[in-house]
Design an enzyme around this catalytic site. Structure first.
Site, PDB file in Angstrom:
ATOM      1  N   LYS A 220      68.733  80.969  -1.607  1.00 32.10           N
ATOM      2  CA  LYS A 220      68.367  79.719  -2.259  1.00 32.10           C
ATOM      3  C   LYS A 220      69.000  79.676  -3.656  1.00 32.10           C
ATOM      4  O   LYS A 220      69.230  80.718  -4.292  1.00 32.10           O
ATOM      5  CB  LYS A 220      66.837  79.592  -2.345  1.00 32.10           C
ATOM      6  CG  LYS A 220      66.162  79.447  -0.964  1.00 32.10           C
ATOM      7  CD  LYS A 220      66.199  78.041  -0.428  1.00 32.10           C
ATOM      8  CE  LYS A 220      65.831  77.910   1.039  1.00 32.10           C
ATOM      9  NZ  LYS A 220      64.394  77.943   1.308  1.00 32.10           N
ATOM     10  N   ARG A 267      61.844  84.427   6.142  1.00 33.35           N
ATOM     11  CA  ARG A 267      62.950  83.727   6.814  1.00 33.35           C
ATOM     12  C   ARG A 267      64.230  84.112   6.089  1.00 33.35           C
ATOM     13  O   ARG A 267      64.381  83.807   4.905  1.00 33.35           O
ATOM     14  CB  ARG A 267      62.700  82.213   6.741  1.00 33.35           C
ATOM     15  CG  ARG A 267      63.724  81.367   7.436  1.00 33.35           C
ATOM     16  CD  ARG A 267      63.363  79.886   7.283  1.00 33.35           C
ATOM     17  NE  ARG A 267      64.315  79.046   7.961  1.00 33.35           N
ATOM     18  CZ  ARG A 267      65.487  78.666   7.439  1.00 33.35           C
ATOM     19  NH1 ARG A 267      65.827  79.043   6.224  1.00 33.35           N
ATOM     20  NH2 ARG A 267      66.300  77.889   8.128  1.00 33.35           N
TER      21      ARG A 267
HETATM   22  N1  PMM Z   1      64.561  76.523   4.133  1.00 34.18           N
HETATM   23  C1  PMM Z   1      65.592  75.913   4.746  1.00 34.18           C
HETATM   24  C2  PMM Z   1      65.468  75.446   6.057  1.00 34.18           C
HETATM   25  N2  PMM Z   1      64.317  75.610   6.742  1.00 34.18           N
HETATM   26  N3  PMM Z   1      62.103  76.405   6.847  1.00 34.18           N
HETATM   27  C3  PMM Z   1      61.064  77.003   6.267  1.00 34.18           C
HETATM   28  N4  PMM Z   1      59.887  77.156   6.949  1.00 34.18           N
HETATM   29  N5  PMM Z   1      61.122  77.464   4.983  1.00 34.18           N
HETATM   30  C4  PMM Z   1      62.246  77.337   4.225  1.00 34.18           C
HETATM   31  O1  PMM Z   1      62.243  77.767   3.054  1.00 34.18           O
HETATM   32  C5  PMM Z   1      63.388  76.691   4.813  1.00 34.18           C
HETATM   33  C6  PMM Z   1      63.269  76.230   6.151  1.00 34.18           C
HETATM   34  C7  PMM Z   1      66.893  75.725   4.011  1.00 34.18           C
HETATM   35  O2  PMM Z   1      67.680  76.884   4.014  1.00 34.18           O
HETATM   36  P1  PMM Z   1      68.995  77.162   4.953  1.00 34.18           P
HETATM   37  O3  PMM Z   1      69.771  75.886   5.079  1.00 34.18           O
HETATM   38  O4  PMM Z   1      69.705  78.240   4.241  1.00 34.18           O
HETATM   39  O5  PMM Z   1      68.515  77.596   6.303  1.00 34.18           O
END
Ligand code: PMM
Length: 289
Positions: A220, A267
């Protein structure tokens, strides 16, 4: 208790499989079904407990795919990976995609909007017997970093907890049982870098809401801010933030702290780095017990 939540002495590790042309960090690399499946298999080999399959980028400013596009991206990947025995979460805000994903073998619906983008998602998840992840969210990617949406007059931790509890009420009203609910503070979504750090530091108050907690800190931009300041002694240029945020050590450190506080699931993009760090944490906890 669902085996998803049985104690294993460490947080679950959720490996990210983004099937999008423009996602935060691995944009475009895993667009084809075969590549996405291969990436999922690799993450399982590295020790992922769960795989999160997403077909919509939530990167700030991203435009939404059509529902048909999103279905075409994620369903074949979910079918293939669940047939291989993986525990699958679908990262979607759409009821239609959630419903089809549960039919294709997904067990978890990870809705970054917590039911605000498409409220019917709560009911289809309940009807399909899925576990529902409600993330803290205020608006779609094109608007989410507008100043009005970064306003937390009573403090970010208090307001995020209150808003998550309202999502719990909606989920319950749609028929989801409490033991099928997971909460996520939504790092990076309508948050300043400082808000994200406050949420990490204040994670105990999210845990005190009484639900399993999932956190996505991996790659992030708030990590990029910190490392950029470390590198240059100044705010880095916006285009450097993301690549700087891909340096793994800072988010591994965040995940270690979250593990010690007792979150249910992390995650992550780099599963091996997360599992290695958690093995060390677990060992220290065993020796101290
Ligand atoms: N962040 C992203 C996408 N999905 N889902 C949950 N539950 N929590 C998160 O912090 C989250 C998510 C965005 O990140 P990415 O594009 O790097 O996957």
């Amino acid at each position: 208790m669902s085996p998803l939540f049985s104690p294993i002495g460490r947080p679950r590790v959720m490996g990210i499989v983004n099937v999008t042309p423009d996602s935060f960090s691995d944009g475009g690399r895993f667009l084809a079904t075969d590549d996405a499946v291969a990436h999922g298999v690799q993450l399982l080999d590295e020790g992922a407990d769960l795989l999160d399959i997403g077909g919509e980028s939530t990167r700030p400013g991203a435009t939404r795919p059509l529902v048909e596009e999103e279905l075409a991206r994620v369903i074949p990947v979910i079918s293939e990976l669940s047939a291989r025995g993986a525990v699958i979460s679908v990262d979607t805000m759409r009821a239609e995609v959630a419903e089809a994903s549960l039919r294709a073998g997904a067990r978890i619906v990870n809705d970054v909007s917590g039911g605000l983008a498409d409220p019917r998602i709560l009911q289809v998840t309940a009807d399909g017997g899925g576990t529902y992840v409600a993330m803290h969210w205020r608006a779609h990617s094109t608007q989410m970093q507008q100043a009005a949406l970064l306003d937390y007059p009573r403090g970010v931790v208090t307001e995020v907890c209150d808003e998550l509890l309202r999502r719990v009420e909606s989920a319950r009203a749609a028929g989801l049982e409490d033991d099928a609910l997971v909460l996520d503070p939504g790092l990076g979504f309508s948050k300043s870098a400082e808000h994200n750090w406050q949420l990490v530091a204040g994670i105990d108050r999210v845990l005190d809401l009484g639900f399993p907690v999932l956190v996505g800190a991996s790659r992030k931009t708030f990590l990029g801010h910190l490392l950029g300041e470390l590198d240059a002694g100044a705010e880095p240029a916006a285009d450097r933030l993301r690549s700087v945020g891909e340096r793994e050590s800072a988010h591994v450190a965040v995940n270690v702290v979250l593990a010690q506080r007792g979150v249910w699931c992390l995650r992550v993009h780099d599963v091996r780095a997360a599992r290695d760090a958690l093995a060390a944490v677990q060992k220290i906890q065993e020796v101290s017990a």
